[in-house]
Design a protein around this motif. Structure first.
Motif, PDB file in Angstrom:
ATOM      1  N   LEU A   1      -5.892 -13.267  -1.154  1.00 14.11           N
ATOM      2  CA  LEU A   1      -7.058 -13.035  -0.306  1.00 14.11           C
ATOM      3  C   LEU A   1      -6.850 -13.532   1.119  1.00 14.11           C
ATOM      4  O   LEU A   1      -7.815 -13.757   1.852  1.00 14.11           O
ATOM      5  CB  LEU A   1      -8.282 -13.735  -0.915  1.00 14.11           C
ATOM      6  CG  LEU A   1      -8.602 -13.405  -2.381  1.00 14.11           C
ATOM      7  CD1 LEU A   1      -9.708 -14.310  -2.907  1.00 14.11           C
ATOM      8  CD2 LEU A   1      -9.007 -11.941  -2.514  1.00 14.11           C
ATOM      9  N   GLY A   2      -5.583 -13.720   1.510  1.00 11.25           N
ATOM     10  CA  GLY A   2      -5.321 -14.185   2.874  1.00 11.25           C
ATOM     11  C   GLY A   2      -5.983 -15.527   3.122  1.00 11.25           C
ATOM     12  O   GLY A   2      -5.812 -16.460   2.328  1.00 11.25           O
ATOM     13  N   GLU A   3      -6.766 -15.623   4.198  1.00  5.57           N
ATOM     14  CA  GLU A   3      -7.383 -16.908   4.565  1.00  5.57           C
ATOM     15  C   GLU A   3      -8.390 -17.400   3.520  1.00  5.57           C
ATOM     16  O   GLU A   3      -8.863 -18.537   3.602  1.00  5.57           O
ATOM     17  CB  GLU A   3      -8.067 -16.795   5.928  1.00  5.57           C
ATOM     18  CG  GLU A   3      -9.244 -15.846   5.955  1.00  5.57           C
ATOM     19  CD  GLU A   3      -9.896 -15.729   7.343  1.00  5.57           C
ATOM     20  OE1 GLU A   3     -10.154 -16.762   7.977  1.00  5.57           O
ATOM     21  OE2 GLU A   3     -10.132 -14.586   7.783  1.00  5.57           O
ATOM     22  N   PHE A   4      -8.714 -16.537   2.548  1.00  9.44           N
ATOM     23  CA  PHE A   4      -9.683 -16.939   1.532  1.00  9.44           C
ATOM     24  C   PHE A   4      -9.035 -17.310   0.204  1.00  9.44           C
ATOM     25  O   PHE A   4      -9.715 -17.448  -0.807  1.00  9.44           O
ATOM     26  CB  PHE A   4     -10.745 -15.847   1.349  1.00  9.44           C
ATOM     27  CG  PHE A   4     -11.484 -15.536   2.623  1.00  9.44           C
ATOM     28  CD1 PHE A   4     -12.076 -16.569   3.348  1.00  9.44           C
ATOM     29  CD2 PHE A   4     -11.573 -14.251   3.113  1.00  9.44           C
ATOM     30  CE1 PHE A   4     -12.747 -16.322   4.531  1.00  9.44           C
ATOM     31  CE2 PHE A   4     -12.249 -13.987   4.299  1.00  9.44           C
ATOM     32  CZ  PHE A   4     -12.836 -15.024   5.017  1.00  9.44           C
ATOM     33  N   GLY A   5      -7.708 -17.446   0.179  1.00 11.68           N
ATOM     34  CA  GLY A   5      -7.045 -17.950  -1.014  1.00 11.68           C
ATOM     35  C   GLY A   5      -6.542 -16.879  -1.949  1.00 11.68           C
ATOM     36  O   GLY A   5      -5.973 -15.865  -1.511  1.00 11.68           O
ATOM     37  N   ALA A   6      -6.756 -17.081  -3.242  1.00 14.33           N
ATOM     38  CA  ALA A   6      -6.208 -16.159  -4.241  1.00 14.33           C
ATOM     39  C   ALA A   6      -6.980 -16.280  -5.544  1.00 14.33           C
ATOM     40  O   ALA A   6      -7.668 -17.266  -5.780  1.00 14.33           O
ATOM     41  CB  ALA A   6      -4.729 -16.476  -4.486  1.00 14.33           C
ATOM     42  N   MET A   7      -6.879 -15.224  -6.354  1.00 13.58           N
ATOM     43  CA  MET A   7      -7.461 -15.246  -7.692  1.00 13.58           C
ATOM     44  C   MET A   7      -6.372 -14.924  -8.692  1.00 13.58           C
ATOM     45  O   MET A   7      -5.611 -13.975  -8.503  1.00 13.58           O
ATOM     46  CB  MET A   7      -8.559 -14.187  -7.815  1.00 13.58           C
ATOM     47  CG  MET A   7      -9.681 -14.357  -6.822  1.00 13.58           C
ATOM     48  SD  MET A   7     -10.880 -12.986  -6.881  1.00 13.58           S
ATOM     49  CE  MET A   7     -11.934 -13.604  -8.193  1.00 13.58           C
TER      50      MET A   7
ATOM     51  N   ASP B   1       0.819  -1.220   0.000  1.00 13.27           N
ATOM     52  CA  ASP B   1       0.000   0.000   0.000  1.00 13.27           C
ATOM     53  C   ASP B   1       0.852   1.270   0.000  1.00 13.27           C
ATOM     54  O   ASP B   1       0.534   2.246  -0.669  1.00 13.27           O
ATOM     55  CB  ASP B   1      -0.997  -0.013   1.168  1.00 13.27           C
ATOM     56  CG  ASP B   1      -0.337  -0.348   2.507  1.00 13.27           C
ATOM     57  OD1 ASP B   1       0.899  -0.558   2.540  1.00 13.27           O
ATOM     58  OD2 ASP B   1      -1.066  -0.394   3.520  1.00 13.27           O
ATOM     59  N   LEU B   2       1.980   1.251   0.728  1.00  7.83           N
ATOM     60  CA  LEU B   2       2.850   2.425   0.801  1.00  7.83           C
ATOM     61  C   LEU B   2       3.249   2.923  -0.584  1.00  7.83           C
ATOM     62  O   LEU B   2       3.173   4.122  -0.873  1.00  7.83           O
ATOM     63  CB  LEU B   2       4.106   2.088   1.616  1.00  7.83           C
ATOM     64  CG  LEU B   2       5.158   3.200   1.714  1.00  7.83           C
ATOM     65  CD1 LEU B   2       4.674   4.338   2.596  1.00  7.83           C
ATOM     66  CD2 LEU B   2       6.486   2.653   2.259  1.00  7.83           C
ATOM     67  N   TRP B   3       3.685   2.012  -1.467  1.00  3.30           N
ATOM     68  CA  TRP B   3       4.149   2.414  -2.805  1.00  3.30           C
ATOM     69  C   TRP B   3       2.989   2.858  -3.682  1.00  3.30           C
ATOM     70  O   TRP B   3       3.142   3.744  -4.523  1.00  3.30           O
ATOM     71  CB  TRP B   3       4.928   1.275  -3.475  1.00  3.30           C
ATOM     72  CG  TRP B   3       5.992   0.697  -2.586  1.00  3.30           C
ATOM     73  CD1 TRP B   3       6.124  -0.609  -2.221  1.00  3.30           C
ATOM     74  CD2 TRP B   3       7.053   1.401  -1.935  1.00  3.30           C
ATOM     75  NE1 TRP B   3       7.202  -0.769  -1.373  1.00  3.30           N
ATOM     76  CE2 TRP B   3       7.788   0.448  -1.180  1.00  3.30           C
ATOM     77  CE3 TRP B   3       7.464   2.742  -1.897  1.00  3.30           C
ATOM     78  CZ2 TRP B   3       8.891   0.789  -0.395  1.00  3.30           C
ATOM     79  CZ3 TRP B   3       8.573   3.083  -1.122  1.00  3.30           C
ATOM     80  CH2 TRP B   3       9.267   2.114  -0.392  1.00  3.30           C
ATOM     81  N   ILE B   4       1.826   2.256  -3.479  1.00  2.00           N
ATOM     82  CA  ILE B   4       0.639   2.684  -4.238  1.00  2.00           C
ATOM     83  C   ILE B   4       0.325   4.133  -3.890  1.00  2.00           C
ATOM     84  O   ILE B   4      -0.078   4.924  -4.731  1.00  2.00           O
ATOM     85  CB  ILE B   4      -0.561   1.758  -3.928  1.00  2.00           C
ATOM     86  CG1 ILE B   4      -0.262   0.336  -4.434  1.00  2.00           C
ATOM     87  CG2 ILE B   4      -1.853   2.286  -4.543  1.00  2.00           C
ATOM     88  CD1 ILE B   4      -1.267  -0.714  -4.010  1.00  2.00           C
TER      89      ILE B   4
ATOM     90  N   LEU C   1      -0.441  -8.996  -5.626  1.00  2.00           N
ATOM     91  CA  LEU C   1      -0.727  -8.008  -4.579  1.00  2.00           C
ATOM     92  C   LEU C   1      -1.928  -8.480  -3.766  1.00  2.00           C
ATOM     93  O   LEU C   1      -2.630  -9.396  -4.189  1.00  2.00           O
ATOM     94  CB  LEU C   1      -0.953  -6.611  -5.179  1.00  2.00           C
ATOM     95  CG  LEU C   1      -2.213  -6.293  -5.974  1.00  2.00           C
ATOM     96  CD1 LEU C   1      -2.158  -4.819  -6.423  1.00  2.00           C
ATOM     97  CD2 LEU C   1      -2.403  -7.168  -7.188  1.00  2.00           C
ATOM     98  N   ASN C   2      -2.118  -7.890  -2.598  1.00  2.00           N
ATOM     99  CA  ASN C   2      -3.222  -8.394  -1.796  1.00  2.00           C
ATOM    100  C   ASN C   2      -4.528  -7.654  -2.117  1.00  2.00           C
ATOM    101  O   ASN C   2      -4.551  -6.668  -2.855  1.00  2.00           O
ATOM    102  CB  ASN C   2      -2.874  -8.419  -0.306  1.00  2.00           C
ATOM    103  CG  ASN C   2      -2.865  -7.054   0.328  1.00  2.00           C
ATOM    104  OD1 ASN C   2      -3.565  -6.149  -0.111  1.00  2.00           O
ATOM    105  ND2 ASN C   2      -2.062  -6.893   1.368  1.00  2.00           N
ATOM    106  N   GLU C   3      -5.586  -8.179  -1.561  1.00  2.00           N
ATOM    107  CA  GLU C   3      -6.939  -7.703  -1.819  1.00  2.00           C
ATOM    108  C   GLU C   3      -7.103  -6.190  -1.675  1.00  2.00           C
ATOM    109  O   GLU C   3      -7.588  -5.500  -2.583  1.00  2.00           O
ATOM    110  CB  GLU C   3      -7.858  -8.421  -0.817  1.00  2.00           C
ATOM    111  CG  GLU C   3      -9.293  -8.107  -0.913  1.00  2.00           C
ATOM    112  CD  GLU C   3     -10.037  -8.620   0.326  1.00  2.00           C
ATOM    113  OE1 GLU C   3     -11.190  -8.235   0.493  1.00  2.00           O
ATOM    114  OE2 GLU C   3      -9.439  -9.402   1.108  1.00  2.00           O
ATOM    115  N   GLY C   4      -6.682  -5.655  -0.533  1.00  2.00           N
ATOM    116  CA  GLY C   4      -6.852  -4.228  -0.276  1.00  2.00           C
ATOM    117  C   GLY C   4      -6.042  -3.395  -1.260  1.00  2.00           C
ATOM    118  O   GLY C   4      -6.507  -2.361  -1.757  1.00  2.00           O
TER     119      GLY C   4
END
Lengths: 323, 323
Positions: free
Chosen positions: B223-229, B168-171, B190-193
């Motif tokens: 997605l952390g505990e919810f996996g990934a897309m 997030d910092l670089w974004i 990258l992560n969800e957020g």
């Protein structure tokens, strides 16, 4: 989907009790009023995709739009258990925010729901699958009793299958009564936040196990856009993802659709008990049908849905999750 | 897992650049200091499970614990690209809350990272897979350049494969520079957020497509505990769930583990380009290896992990997601 596509039997294999509402929904992009809503309305319609007739149990007021009742009957939902009151219908008005996972309730008009006690029609009291859609635990226990099940009747025999949903409100104001329902359930379905709250832990796997310890044979934790987890009393876990929706028009009723679709799918497999494979299939069918619910206001997308649409998305979902 | 279990080549197939840190971590249940941390440290260790040697590029201070360096070398991580400074090491102190998805950063000591410019050792500049672990976009572009890739070298040929992560910092503070990196990536993780923020939409499917339009060939949203897309430029989506963890000891570095494992797994498949099936496998391997990272402080669980542990969990994961 025409009625002839779902197996039809003389008596309902599925009975669904809960709320039937008039909804007013606002989203960042649109707004609609006098929509069909309520936990039992969504769940019964969803079940009717798999097994017909479905017996709907609930209460409506004098102002309830006939068009919604006609639609339900046309889909094989029997309205014998729908009580008509001279009061006004239960209504819910809400607004979804830019992140469609958050909503604000503007108004709840309990109306007919005040002092409502569930009344199960004799013709469907023996239904093989009993769905206690989201309603007060008092009414859930009453419905169990009238179906010849629950604490007053010594539990649930293996020839019947009881599914229940709940909501944060009941966890907060009727926690003890809800705990009286749980030992009589074959399948308890609730969402992520409710599971964490009722189990008292932030870890969902631990929450699933804690909820199983409260009595249900199976627990499904709904994760919204992230799918669902099925916990079974043998310790087995099934982790299903959800269909990746690019646009969510109105998520109202997605959870109720999920519950109803699971019940309808299971009913179509014949009498209980159900295998782990059948329960997993039911979770996936529920998740996919719920994804359609999100694509338009209220039940509109489900009303236009064909069996071919459902089958196609199931196939695409299998492709999207295969490795 | 002993070193002999991963395929060994004379030169590194994978080069990983990013931060190497000393972490101090507190959780509701325990606390530990002087831990190995940093995006590149986790990613290089993770990659080494699949392909050795892995060339690690980063900077450490005079105070860096030798035990961590020994552990990395023992796992086939080459330290030729690790610059030693007389300043103090980069450190991070943080605390996780009861919901292990939330954390508070107590202190960041940039130290050696101030004015650091990445220096790629000549011996691994031609590595087939280049991992730009989480670091400033300036350093990501510099690493690309020193690897003979990126804007200064006319892009990435099909014989190389570039993976990048961000935060997030670089974004927020280096958005334009980050956008210069994106067209040169084969895989952007990258992560969800972060995905929602960078794409400017709350819908993750739409976010995935918007991020692809910025240039990467593939985008993975964690997605952390919810996996990934996984989103690919042909329009295909892969939806993977995550291993259901009953206890999370310390999630620090799980995302970096994921990135490194994907890179290492792909390197072990031979030279690029990689098929959709190989990328999906890489996502699953990354997700499962990351689940182990969460089971103990820092890299401790990975250090004790055997190939058999990994294979067994992969098999259980397949069972837990089968329908």
């Amino acid at each position: 989907m025409s009625m002839s596509e779902a197996p039809i039997s003389a008596e309902a294999a599925v009975i669904v009790g809960g709320t039937i509402a008039i909804d007013h929904v606002k989203t960042p992009e649109a707004e609609a009023a006098d929509l069909l809503g309520g936990s039992a309305a969504y769940a019964a319609l969803a079940a009717s995709f798999f097994s017909r007739p479905v017996s709907l149990v609930g209460i409506i007021g004098h102002d309830f739009p006939q068009v919604h009742l006609d639609m339900l009957e046309d889909r094989g939902v029997s309205l014998d258990g729908v009580e008509r009151s001279e009061s006004e219908s239960f209504t819910w008005s809400g607004e979804y925010h830019a992140n469609m996972n958050e909503r604000t309730t503007h108004r709840v008009g309990l109306n007919v729901l005040e002092n409502w006690q569930v009344k199960v029609p004799a013709s469907s009291a023996a239904a093989q699958i009993v769905v206690l859609a989201n309603m007060s635990p008092d009414n859930q226990i009453e419905m169990l009793t009238q179906c010849g099940l629950g604490p007053a009747n010594g539990g649930t025999p293996d020839s019947r299958f009881v599914v229940a949903d709940t909501m944060d409100l009941w966890i907060e104001i009727a926690n003890e009564r809800l705990h009286e329902v749980l030992p009589h359930l074959d399948l308890f379905v609730l969402n992520e936040g409710e599971a964490r709250e009722l189990a008292g832990t932030s870890n969902l796997v631990r929450a699933g196990r804690i909820l199983l310890d409260k009595g249900p044979r199976h627990v499904v934790v709904k994760l919204g856009e992230f799918g669902a987890m099925l916990f079974s009393d043998g310790g087995e876990i099934f982790r299903a993802s959800a269909w990746p929706l690019e646009a969510v028009a109105d998520p109202t009723g997605a959870g109720d659709t999920f519950v109803g679709a699971m019940a309808g799918y299971l009913a179509a497999q014949g009498p209980p008990p159900y295998s782990a494979a059948q329960l997993r299939q039911a979770v996936v069918q529920g998740s996919i049908l719920a994804s359609f619910t999100c694509e338009a206001f209220s039940t509109r997308r489900l009303e236009a849905l064909t069996r071919a649409d459902l089958e196609q998305r199931l196939q695409h979902f299998r492709q999207a999750t295969h490795w």
